[in-house]
Design a protein around this motif. Structure first.
Motif, short mmCIF file in Angstrom:
data_model
loop_
_atom_site.label_atom_id
_atom_site.label_comp_id
_atom_site.label_asym_id
_atom_site.label_seq_id
_atom_site.Cartn_x
_atom_site.Cartn_y
_atom_site.Cartn_z
N SER A 107 -11.07 9.86 25.31
CA SER A 107 -11.54 10.90 24.64
C SER A 107 -13.01 11.36 25.65
O SER A 107 -13.30 12.64 25.66
N ARG A 108 -13.82 10.42 25.75
CA ARG A 108 -15.17 10.53 26.59
C ARG A 108 -14.78 11.57 27.77
O ARG A 108 -15.63 12.34 28.10
N LYS A 109 -13.68 11.03 28.76
CA LYS A 109 -13.45 11.83 29.78
C LYS A 109 -12.68 13.13 29.49
O LYS A 109 -13.18 14.07 30.40
N ARG A 110 -12.00 13.38 28.46
CA ARG A 110 -11.56 14.63 28.30
C ARG A 110 -12.80 15.68 27.89
O ARG A 110 -12.67 16.62 28.37
N LEU A 111 -13.68 15.00 27.14
CA LEU A 111 -14.73 15.97 26.66
C LEU A 111 -15.88 15.84 27.77
O LEU A 111 -16.49 16.85 27.64
N GLY A 112 -15.98 15.03 28.58
CA GLY A 112 -16.96 15.09 29.64
C GLY A 112 -18.23 14.68 29.14
O GLY A 112 -19.26 15.06 29.72
N LEU A 113 -18.14 13.78 28.26
CA LEU A 113 -19.52 13.46 27.41
C LEU A 113 -19.72 11.97 27.41
O LEU A 113 -18.79 11.22 27.11
N SER A 114 -20.88 11.37 27.98
CA SER A 114 -20.88 9.95 27.87
C SER A 114 -21.14 9.32 26.58
O SER A 114 -20.67 8.26 26.53
N ALA B 231 -8.08 12.94 19.29
CA ALA B 231 -7.31 12.89 20.61
C ALA B 231 -6.14 13.27 20.21
O ALA B 231 -5.57 13.73 21.26
N ASN B 232 -5.65 13.55 19.23
CA ASN B 232 -4.22 13.92 19.21
C ASN B 232 -3.89 15.65 18.88
O ASN B 232 -2.82 16.29 19.04
N TYR B 233 -5.05 16.09 18.81
CA TYR B 233 -5.06 17.38 18.66
C TYR B 233 -4.66 18.41 20.09
O TYR B 233 -5.15 18.04 21.18
N GLY B 234 -3.42 19.09 19.74
CA GLY B 234 -3.22 19.64 21.17
C GLY B 234 -2.87 18.52 22.23
O GLY B 234 -2.71 19.01 23.47
N ASP B 235 -2.27 17.57 21.64
CA ASP B 235 -1.82 16.40 22.76
C ASP B 235 -2.89 16.39 23.60
O ASP B 235 -2.56 15.87 24.83
N GLY B 236 -4.26 16.28 23.26
CA GLY B 236 -5.59 15.96 24.11
C GLY B 236 -5.82 16.94 24.65
O GLY B 236 -7.27 17.19 25.11
N GLU B 237 -5.37 18.19 24.55
CA GLU B 237 -5.93 19.71 25.22
C GLU B 237 -7.07 20.13 24.30
O GLU B 237 -7.99 20.95 25.01
N ALA B 238 -7.06 19.84 23.20
CA ALA B 238 -8.40 20.24 22.32
C ALA B 238 -9.57 19.62 22.81
O ALA B 238 -10.56 20.36 23.12
N GLU B 239 -9.59 18.33 23.13
CA GLU B 239 -10.79 17.80 23.75
C GLU B 239 -11.18 18.25 24.98
O GLU B 239 -12.39 18.55 25.48
N SER B 240 -10.14 18.64 25.68
CA SER B 240 -10.18 18.82 27.38
C SER B 240 -10.74 20.33 27.14
O SER B 240 -11.75 20.82 27.98
N LEU B 241 -10.26 21.17 26.43
CA LEU B 241 -11.08 22.54 26.23
C LEU B 241 -12.22 22.55 25.83
O LEU B 241 -13.10 23.18 26.48
N VAL B 242 -12.64 21.86 24.75
CA VAL B 242 -13.89 21.62 24.31
C VAL B 242 -15.00 21.02 25.77
O VAL B 242 -16.00 21.57 25.65
N GLY B 243 -14.44 20.18 26.26
CA GLY B 243 -15.20 19.87 27.47
C GLY B 243 -15.51 20.74 28.60
O GLY B 243 -16.57 20.85 28.96
#
Length: 492
Positions: free
Chosen positions: A160-167, A78-90
């Motif tokens: 995290s679920r919403k940034r990753l786009g995963l249920s 959750a803290n990698y890239g201040d949330g942007e790492a999860e969002s990029l993966v998503g």
């Protein structure tokens, strides 16, 4: 009530349903670069997302290359890239799923929660202002708090679920919960008292994680801790055995505690040497069918020297200074028409002052983030104010060309002392001439061999880092005796 969600721009909708599924023989994914964990076929290396973000297109390209080359494990937080790492993966997963280039059931996604920094800090401060704070926050230091309370984890899991786009998230880890112990030690709290409270908090976190597991929001859970491998007598040691006992007491033998993450590398080999209740980490993992994830395989802390980057390639030559000199001269010519300013720190000036003192890539990156980039943003503003948008954009292009050249200089310089280690390991374990072509690749090969059934997390934010490790999908792993590998528990 929070007026504005600081993460709103990073969310993805709708969420993709599904999770990593058990492997059927004959499908894509067979070969030496994989192993089976509870019926799931996982790659021996994972795309580590520690320093990736949305703004750098190469990060996206590197992740694409990794996924299309056979990597099916992704590790973020959750803290990698201040949330942007999860969002990029998503974003990358969403594009691939929609084009049917990848399937959700092929990907094993690991994320973590616990840190309060950046946008999360704004969230916490807003809740405290509204007198609705998260409970049991560890106020470790300004700008970095920590929390594993069920209320905080519930908030973080949904984000995290919403940034990753995963249920469903395949693995949800408590991220370095030992911050509580470090803080307690600094405050002088007796060790037994601090550890009793530590495991009480872990128990409550596990109870929450078992609940969301039943709801289908996660498949497994676990802990990422730097103190799993440290000697058990140390104040901050995290006992894997105790964590297992807690999980079993909550949910029996079928509990969801299945994954442990910890540092391991040549100079930090505590995961091979140190014992907790009579067993090493790997022995406990094997006995209880836990998935070990090794982080920091290349960023190694050596006693008396600090951080050592385990990166060396025999083909590297002496740094070519010509390109760097040309681009720094171009920077000077762009800044020359500006009004005189004795306090202006150009990139040329910063490199002249600090260049010879920087001994590692990590040191360079830290200096960039904390000092150089804020300083250079001020110079960009100067150029924009005096010469206009086009000149500012040209200056930014010069900086984006120069910084990778500086990084290359530092990488080559810092690797010069590692040639002996590389040559010694090649001659000892790769007598058939089939050795990896770099020390970084060799280290990952060896760690994968030591794990047997486990994954090495590797920061692969550049395509060249991905290409460096791809031979693991074709070459057989060497046989590495655990008693002979590493520096025998110098520090972990």
């Amino acid at each position: 009530m929070i007026s504005k969600d600081p993460f709103q721009s990073l969310y993805r909708e709708p969420l993709h349903e599904g999770r990593k599924e058990k492997f059927s023989p004959g499908k894509k994914g067979e070969g030496p670069g994989y192993f089976l964990f509870r019926g799931l076929k996982l790659s021996r290396i994972a795309f580590g997302g520690y320093r990736i973000g949305l703004e750098d297109p190469e990060h996206k390209e590197a992740l694409q290359l990794a996924l299309h080359s056979g990597v099916n494990v992704i590790d973020v937080s959750a803290n990698y890239g201040d949330g942007e790492a999860e969002s990029l993966v998503g974003k990358v997963l969403d594009e691939n799923f929609k084009k049917r280039q990848l399937n959700r059931k092929e990907i094993f996604l690991v994320t973590k929660a616990g840190y309060i920094q950046g946008r999360n800090m704004k969230l916490v401060e807003s809740k405290e202002k509204d007198k609705d704070p998260f409970p049991e926050i560890t106020y470790y230091q300004p700008g970095c708090y920590h929390c594993i309370s069920p209320e905080f984890l519930a908030d973080q899991l949904e984000r995290s679920r919403k940034r990753l786009g995963l249920s469903t998230i395949d693995v949800f880890l408590l991220h370095n919960p030992e911050y509580f112990l470090s803080h307690s030690e600094k405050k002088g709290v007796p060790k037994e008292e601090a550890q009793a409270e530590y495991y009480r908090r872990i128990k409550e976190a596990f109870q929450f994680l078992e609940k969301v597991r039943k709801e289908g929001k996660i498949q497994f859970y676990g802990i990422s801790s730097n103190t799993f491998p440290v000697p058990e007598e140390e104040y901050t040691h995290t006992s894997l055995s105790k964590c297992l006992q807690i999980a079993e007491k909550i949910a029996g033998k079928e509990n969801g505690f299945a994954v442990v993450q910890f540092p391991g590398n040549w100079y930090e080999d505590g995961f091979l040497r140190n014992r907790s209740e009579g067993q090493t980490l790997l022995e406990i993992c094997r006995h209880f069918d836990l998935l070990p994830l090794i982080n920091r395989p290349l960023n190694s802390f050596q006693a008396g020297k600090g951080m050592v980057r385990l990166s060396y390639a025999p083909q590297n030559q002496a740094p070519d200074q010509s390109k760097l000199l040309q681009i720094l001269e171009l920077e000077s010519s762009l800044l020359e028409p500006l009004s005189p300013n004795l306090n202006r720190n150009s990139l040329s000036k910063l490199w002249q002052i600090y260049g010879e003192k920087i001994r590692s890539e990590e040191q360079f990156q830290a200096l960039l983030q904390k000092s150089w980039i804020p300083t250079l943003r001020g110079v960009i503003d100067e150029v924009y104010s005096e010469k206009g948008k086009e000149s500012a954009e040209e200056y930014l292009r010069v900086l984006n060309t120069a910084l990778p050249l500086l990084e290359e200089q530092i990488q080559i310089r810092s690797s010069e002392n590692l040639s002996g280690l590389y040559e010694r390991l090649v001659s000892k374990y790769h007598t058939n001439g089939d050795a990896p072509e770099s020390l970084s690749s060799l280290m990952v090969f060896h760690l994968a061999s030591l794990l047997e059934k486990g994954t090495v997390l590797l920061g692969m934010r550049k395509r060249k880092y991905v290409r460096d490790i791809l031979p693991i999908f074709k070459k057989q792993l060497p046989e590495i005796p655990r008693s002979e590998w590493g520096e025998n528990g110098i520090r972990s």
